[in-house]
Motif scaffolding. Structure first.
Motif: not given
Length: 362
Positions: A50-61, A64-67, A84-93
């Motif tokens: 597998w490549a994805t987990s349950a976090l990946d749909p949250l990344l997509v949503l 899109l919400g930040a955009a 934007l910063c919330s999305l970036a913080a989630g990605l980095v951490l």
């Protein structure tokens, strides 16, 4: 810059959606992918992983919400910047440990190329997160610069109370104080309490692990070792829990301060808490831990309690964060005018009537 942030968010959403489509194509059944996301120990078939987990749909949503927050011109720059910063913080951490977990787990056969693609995807996402933070900081800084729309003018008159003799504000008396987008007190306090409770519960669970296992063993478990992850783009379980505790406590602090960026931060933390709690409870249910709850170790009981609190608090936090914040002011709050310059405007008691013709430059 707004267009740059929008396109970066769209590209992040497309990258997450691409990996989800890859897993769907490999397994051939969406139900198997759903069971994998909910914690079932399944394999797509053969030597494929597998490549994805349950976090990946949250990344997509979330992307899109930040955009959408950037494109629709949120009522305050801090709200869009917070998204934007919330999305970036989630990605980095969350995605940072994938760089070394994929390096420590070589795959044989045709799936070996997935490691290269996974590392490249995570590296690109981390770079995009840094750019998003820079764009958000620059937007807020330009917004507050004198001479910019929404910024305080260098030659603006000092603020005058609405009851001052002969002068009134353009903002109606009794309007809610604070910047546009700031959450109201009730939803902010509710979100702060729930996020704080969930963050403390997750912190207590990780502290119990650290005391029980010792610093060295817990460090290996935190950073991830062989068999610590079930998917290429999944962070280690303890790393994920520690990051969620940090994001929840940060969101609680922002909510109690009623910062303008508290709503997107609370929404991001609430969504992550919901998914984390639901997946943990699904794993416990599948393992039959609820049927023997009285005899399971104390650490497992603490983890289940933290997961139940996260699953219950997350949706409520999302609803509280979805409530609209303070509206933008109808006009520049520093703009002053005479009594009677607006139709139907009330004149304070004992104030002289306005002149029939306003003085020049008034």
């Amino acid at each position: 810059m707004r267009r740059t942030a929008t396109w970066l968010c769209v590209l992040l959403a497309l990258s997450g959606a691409g990996w989800i489509v890859r897993d769907l194509a490999v397994t051939g059944q969406g139900a198997d992918l759903w069971r994998h996301w909910s914690g079932a120990d399944l394999r797509p078939g053969g030597h494929t992983v597998w490549a994805t987990s349950a976090l990946d749909p949250l990344l997509v949503l979330g992307a899109l919400g930040a955009a959408a927050a950037v494109r629709r011109r949120a009522p305050a720059p801090a709200v869009a910047a917070g998204a934007l910063c919330s999305l970036a913080a989630g990605l980095v951490l969350l995605w940072l440990p994938v760089l070394w977990t994929t390096a420590a787990a070589p795959l044989p056969g045709p799936d070996g190329g997935l490691l290269t693609w996974a590392r490249a995807t995570v590296a690109a996402q981390l770079v995009a997160a840094a750019v998003l933070c820079a764009v958000a900081a620059g937007a807020v800084r330009r917004r507050g610069r004198p001479g910019r729309p929404g910024g305080r003018r260098a030659d603006a008159l000092p603020e005058v109370a609405s009851s001052a003799y002969g002068v009134v504000h353009t903002v109606p008396y009794g309007a809610g104080p604070g910047p546009a987008g700031r959450p109201y007190k009730g939803p902010a306090v509710l979100a702060g309490l729930l996020l704080g409770a969930a963050g403390l519960a997750l912190t207590a669970h990780e502290a119990h692990h650290w005391v029980r296992l010792g610093g060295e063993a817990y460090g290996r478990r935190l950073t991830g070792g062989p068999g610590a992850v079930r998917a290429l783009l999944e962070p280690p379980a303890d790393w994920q829990t520690a990051v969620l505790a940090l994001l929840a406590l940060a969101g609680a602090a922002a909510a109690f301060r009623r910062a303008a960026w508290a709503r997107p931060a609370a929404a991001a933390a609430g969504a992550l808490l919901t998914v984390h709690g639901a997946v943990t409870l699904a794993l416990a249910l599948r393992a039959g831990q609820f049927g023997r709850l009285a005899v399971v170790p104390g650490g497992v009981q603490l983890g289940l309690a933290a997961a139940a609190l996260s699953a219950a608090a997350g949706p409520v936090v999302l609803l509280a964060a979805a409530r609209p914040g303070l509206p933008p002011p109808a006009a520049d709050p520093d703009e002053l005018r005479a009594y009677g310059s607006a139709p139907g405007e009330a004149r304070p008691p004992h104030a002289p009537p306005p002149p029939s013709t306003l003085p020049p430059g008034w």
